[in-house]
Design a protein around this motif. Structure first.
Motif, PDB file in Angstrom:
ATOM      1  N   UNK B 166       1.027  -1.261  -0.627  1.00  0.00           N
ATOM      2  CA  UNK B 166       0.042  -0.028  -0.180  1.00  0.00           C
ATOM      3  C   UNK B 166       0.225   1.368   0.021  1.00  0.00           C
ATOM      4  N   UNK B 167       1.849   1.541   0.398  1.00  0.00           N
ATOM      5  CA  UNK B 167       2.929   2.250   0.552  1.00  0.00           C
ATOM      6  C   UNK B 167       3.375   2.429  -0.970  1.00  0.00           C
ATOM      7  N   UNK B 168       3.536   1.916  -1.717  1.00  0.00           N
ATOM      8  CA  UNK B 168       4.472   2.026  -3.190  1.00  0.00           C
ATOM      9  C   UNK B 168       4.436   2.626  -4.131  1.00  0.00           C
ATOM     10  N   UNK B 169       2.708   3.022  -4.133  1.00  0.00           N
ATOM     11  CA  UNK B 169       2.719   3.976  -4.670  1.00  0.00           C
ATOM     12  C   UNK B 169       3.296   5.597  -4.710  1.00  0.00           C
ATOM     13  N   UNK B 170       3.554   5.689  -3.324  1.00  0.00           N
ATOM     14  CA  UNK B 170       3.906   6.832  -2.615  1.00  0.00           C
ATOM     15  C   UNK B 170       5.239   7.634  -3.649  1.00  0.00           C
ATOM     16  N   UNK B 171       5.636   6.341  -3.099  1.00  0.00           N
ATOM     17  CA  UNK B 171       7.039   6.125  -2.840  1.00  0.00           C
ATOM     18  C   UNK B 171       7.784   5.825  -4.135  1.00  0.00           C
ATOM     19  N   UNK B 172       6.357   4.521  -5.183  1.00  0.00           N
ATOM     20  CA  UNK B 172       7.328   5.016  -6.748  1.00  0.00           C
ATOM     21  C   UNK B 172       7.739   6.341  -7.438  1.00  0.00           C
ATOM     22  N   UNK B 173       6.413   7.271  -6.880  1.00  0.00           N
ATOM     23  CA  UNK B 173       6.013   8.293  -7.704  1.00  0.00           C
ATOM     24  C   UNK B 173       6.785   9.269  -6.858  1.00  0.00           C
ATOM     25  N   UNK B 174       7.567   8.934  -6.322  1.00  0.00           N
ATOM     26  CA  UNK B 174       8.785  10.338  -5.648  1.00  0.00           C
ATOM     27  C   UNK B 174      10.244   9.325  -5.795  1.00  0.00           C
ATOM     28  N   UNK B 175      10.091   8.066  -6.895  1.00  0.00           N
ATOM     29  CA  UNK B 175      11.304   7.736  -7.354  1.00  0.00           C
ATOM     30  C   UNK B 175      12.916   8.153  -6.690  1.00  0.00           C
ATOM     31  N   UNK B 176      12.835   7.850  -5.357  1.00  0.00           N
ATOM     32  CA  UNK B 176      13.572   7.890  -5.313  1.00  0.00           C
ATOM     33  C   UNK B 176      14.521   6.466  -4.354  1.00  0.00           C
ATOM     34  N   UNK B 177      12.936   5.434  -4.580  1.00  0.00           N
ATOM     35  CA  UNK B 177      13.526   4.499  -3.977  1.00  0.00           C
ATOM     36  C   UNK B 177      12.705   3.723  -2.836  1.00  0.00           C
ATOM     37  N   UNK B 178      12.659   2.641  -2.668  1.00  0.00           N
ATOM     38  CA  UNK B 178      11.624   2.019  -1.036  1.00  0.00           C
ATOM     39  C   UNK B 178      12.387   2.544   0.093  1.00  0.00           C
ATOM     40  N   UNK B 179      11.667   3.157   0.603  1.00  0.00           N
ATOM     41  CA  UNK B 179      12.061   3.033   1.881  1.00  0.00           C
ATOM     42  C   UNK B 179      10.736   2.624   3.239  1.00  0.00           C
ATOM     43  N   UNK B 180       9.626   2.780   3.084  1.00  0.00           N
ATOM     44  CA  UNK B 180       9.033   2.911   3.939  1.00  0.00           C
ATOM     45  C   UNK B 180       8.078   1.153   3.408  1.00  0.00           C
ATOM     46  N   UNK B 181       7.954   1.573   1.682  1.00  0.00           N
ATOM     47  CA  UNK B 181       7.480   0.041   1.829  1.00  0.00           C
ATOM     48  C   UNK B 181       8.290  -1.069   1.520  1.00  0.00           C
ATOM     49  N   UNK B 182       9.660  -0.957   2.434  1.00  0.00           N
ATOM     50  CA  UNK B 182      10.507  -1.708   2.235  1.00  0.00           C
ATOM     51  C   UNK B 182      10.578  -2.290   3.286  1.00  0.00           C
ATOM     52  N   UNK B 183      10.020  -2.289   3.999  1.00  0.00           N
ATOM     53  CA  UNK B 183      10.702  -3.277   5.878  1.00  0.00           C
ATOM     54  C   UNK B 183      11.702  -4.317   6.013  1.00  0.00           C
ATOM     55  N   UNK B 184      12.352  -4.847   6.805  1.00  0.00           N
ATOM     56  CA  UNK B 184      13.308  -5.662   7.052  1.00  0.00           C
ATOM     57  C   UNK B 184      13.561  -6.717   7.004  1.00  0.00           C
ATOM     58  N   UNK B 185      13.799  -7.017   5.966  1.00  0.00           N
ATOM     59  CA  UNK B 185      14.272  -8.673   4.833  1.00  0.00           C
ATOM     60  C   UNK B 185      14.845  -9.731   6.239  1.00  0.00           C
ATOM     61  N   UNK B 186      14.262 -10.579   5.877  1.00  0.00           N
ATOM     62  CA  UNK B 186      15.304 -11.991   6.809  1.00  0.00           C
ATOM     63  C   UNK B 186      15.468 -12.864   6.150  1.00  0.00           C
ATOM     64  N   UNK B 187      16.416 -13.796   6.577  1.00  0.00           N
ATOM     65  CA  UNK B 187      17.001 -14.872   5.129  1.00  0.00           C
ATOM     66  C   UNK B 187      17.250 -16.036   6.076  1.00  0.00           C
ATOM     67  N   UNK B 188      18.162 -16.661   5.368  1.00  0.00           N
ATOM     68  CA  UNK B 188      18.169 -18.199   6.158  1.00  0.00           C
ATOM     69  C   UNK B 188      19.010 -18.294   6.854  1.00  0.00           C
ATOM     70  N   UNK B 189      18.682 -19.734   8.039  1.00  0.00           N
ATOM     71  CA  UNK B 189      19.800 -19.695   8.788  1.00  0.00           C
ATOM     72  C   UNK B 189      21.073 -20.027   8.649  1.00  0.00           C
ATOM     73  N   UNK B 190      21.432 -20.460   7.027  1.00  0.00           N
ATOM     74  CA  UNK B 190      22.477 -21.087   6.848  1.00  0.00           C
ATOM     75  C   UNK B 190      22.524 -19.823   5.348  1.00  0.00           C
ATOM     76  N   UNK B 191      24.100 -19.521   5.397  1.00  0.00           N
ATOM     77  CA  UNK B 191      24.695 -19.276   4.102  1.00  0.00           C
ATOM     78  C   UNK B 191      25.351 -20.131   3.903  1.00  0.00           C
ATOM     79  N   UNK B 192      25.885 -20.489   2.587  1.00  0.00           N
ATOM     80  CA  UNK B 192      27.074 -21.337   2.232  1.00  0.00           C
ATOM     81  C   UNK B 192      27.259 -21.021   0.730  1.00  0.00           C
ATOM     82  N   UNK B 193      28.841 -21.419   0.810  1.00  0.00           N
ATOM     83  CA  UNK B 193      29.554 -21.922  -0.030  1.00  0.00           C
ATOM     84  C   UNK B 193      29.069 -22.342  -1.673  1.00  0.00           C
ATOM     85  N   UNK B 194      29.573 -21.698  -2.516  1.00  0.00           N
ATOM     86  CA  UNK B 194      28.526 -22.012  -3.642  1.00  0.00           C
ATOM     87  C   UNK B 194      29.618 -23.391  -4.365  1.00  0.00           C
TER      88      UNK B 194
END
Lengths: 326, 326
Positions: B166-194
């Motif tokens: 719901x917060x994306x349209x306003x931020x899209x119009x501002x054109x400076x990127x995602x701030x409020x529409x992109x809250x904290x990201x979660x990551x998997x328990x483990x990171x692995x080598x290739x």
């Protein structure tokens, strides 16, 4: 209190306490080696740094040495968050469809020291400077009000937010923010606590002129105070609306400007500019086209702010544009 | 090699090495306490971690304990850079005026562990998940080619990039990127080598299906490989075009999707979706309007990827949407 980070070959450098007059410094060894440590544990560590600062100012430092801005990394050479607002009136805002408080997320992995070269592939990228203020925050909880967020300002410093103007239109059209058009930002040699500003710090704003020179010629003398449309508490509250902001986040004001800039009357614009795009926008307004070119290799930009006593508060950002080394 | 970060009350947690089957773990104490340290000095520290990993897999760990994903912070709980691309075909791309590789800068100051609650003020913000892959980088010099940039991938992990639609349209119009529409990201328990991926890692892409479930119901089974339009080397090269990228930067793929998603034929879309907005866009394409609602409090999202042997590679992201604590 004034804090800086000295180069020592490591990624985060060594924290130093700098005297009020920026003449001398003292390693913070024994208290903290890195500024992020202090921000992570401010209540415990900052009083110890304050004691060292007091001793330094009274000439009681035990291993004092002359402060040299050329040895400085950014006070926080790596930051977990670097976001820049657009807190001042600007002719460039007309390009934004949506008015209101704009915040642009950036990258904190590679922040530059005050006197580091600006390295760039080509002058044809239309390299611009951007002289502004920035705040380094404490932890600020999700949903904090502007007043609460203002309490989260730990340190202030100056920033030079370089922009590659030729790359902006494509990134503006993508609408996902500035990546290639916003290369590494540089910060003043020193970050300071709010008490260093005395009465010049009022309600989230710094009421002092910012001095900006381009190739030694003064181009900006804008007052950073009264015309800051969104104060630092408002900028940080905007940032923490939907998530926690953690200690060591850097929130910038964007280029300082005075409202006269947006006026059609040329006489309303006596205080100059803090980014070339603003000057070009005004030239376009008055003469139909811009006449000022962007930075050329060898050009220098100097950004400084002086206190009521005429002394430099943060030391000067003093950068030169140079080609990328291959 | 598989690495995780255990909660210990500190901001950066404690680095642990996890066995290939995710059954057991061992503190990396004596080698490094934090993952960022390892990334800062990979050449020296990673062989030592590899030795510990080998010992653990052979049952020779000296202080081994059962691995518990509930104790995990994000592998990198704070990152100096978090940028997300849009590497997969998406109906949502039509909203962008400018095609091509899109990168959206984010904030790395507050990354979440795999099983942490998603805290949000209101369901009315239209909370969406976003299941994707992410790479943690080495230092990658300014101007590196995609092939050079690909050599800068140190670790891979899964991400859940939550969006407040719901917060994306306003931020899209501002054109400076995602701030409020992109809250904290979660990551998997483990990171692995290739090397953990074997042949499934090919030319910057992971050729395995990503399993995404919503309230226990499987909604996504997209193959992350062949239809990744921009591989990780291309994403990182885009990021480092005008500035150095420093070790510990996280670069995300954006939600995994398969091209059929963009097709008008419903039968072309057998593999599901990795964000609700994509599902709604398809519903709109077929029925004129979206019928799937966004996340409600109590909803769960589970994201996992299994290797050729059927074993979980990264452990599972398993989050629940919950109201913000006041």
């Amino acid at each position: 209190m004034k804090l800086a980070t000295y180069q020592d070959g490591s990624r985060d450098g060594q924290l130093v306490v700098v005297s009020r007059d920026l003449a001398s410094a003292h390693y913070a060894t024994g208290i903290a080696s890195r500024l992020q440590q202090v921000l992570d544990d401010w209540g415990f560590l900052s009083p110890q740094l304050q004691d060292l600062y007091d001793a330094l100012n009274q000439g009681r430092g035990r291993h004092t040495f002359p402060f040299d801005p050329l040895q400085c990394m950014a006070p926080l050479p790596r930051a977990y968050q670097w976001v820049e607002g657009q807190a001042y009136p600007s002719l460039l805002q007309a390009q934004d469809a949506e008015p209101g408080l704009v915040l642009a997320p950036g990258s904190g992995d590679n922040l530059l020291g005050a006197c580091e070269l600006l390295r760039c592939q080509s002058e044809a990228l239309d390299v611009d400077f951007g002289a502004g203020l920035a705040a380094i925050t404490a932890d600020v909880p999700q949903g904090s009000t502007p007043a609460q967020a203002l309490d989260g300002v730990r340190l202030l410093l100056l920033s030079n937010s370089v922009r590659l103007r030729s790359l902006e239109p494509v990134e503006r059209a993508k609408g996902a923010g500035w990546v290639q058009s916003a290369p590494a930002t540089a910060f003043s040699p020193v970050a300071i606590t709010l008490d260093e500003l005395g009465d010049a710090w009022d309600k989230g704003r710094v009421h002092l002129p910012l001095h900006t020179s381009w190739n030694g010629r003064k181009v900006g003398m804008c007052d950073a105070g009264p015309e800051m449309q969104y104060h630092f508490g408002q900028l940080i509250a905007q940032l923490c609306a939907t998530r926690h902001v953690r200690a060591g986040s850097i929130v910038g004001s964007g280029p300082v400007a005075n409202a006269g800039v947006g006026s059609k009357a040329k006489t309303d614009w006596p205080k100059g500019y803090n980014c070339i795009a603003e000057k070009r926008a005004m030239e376009t307004l008055h003469g139909g086209q811009p006449s000022t070119a962007y930075l050329q290799f060898g050009d220098t930009v100097r950004i400084e702010m002086k206190g009521m006593d005429g002394l430099s508060l943060f030391g000067a950002i003093d950068q030169e544009l140079a080609p990328l080394l291959r």
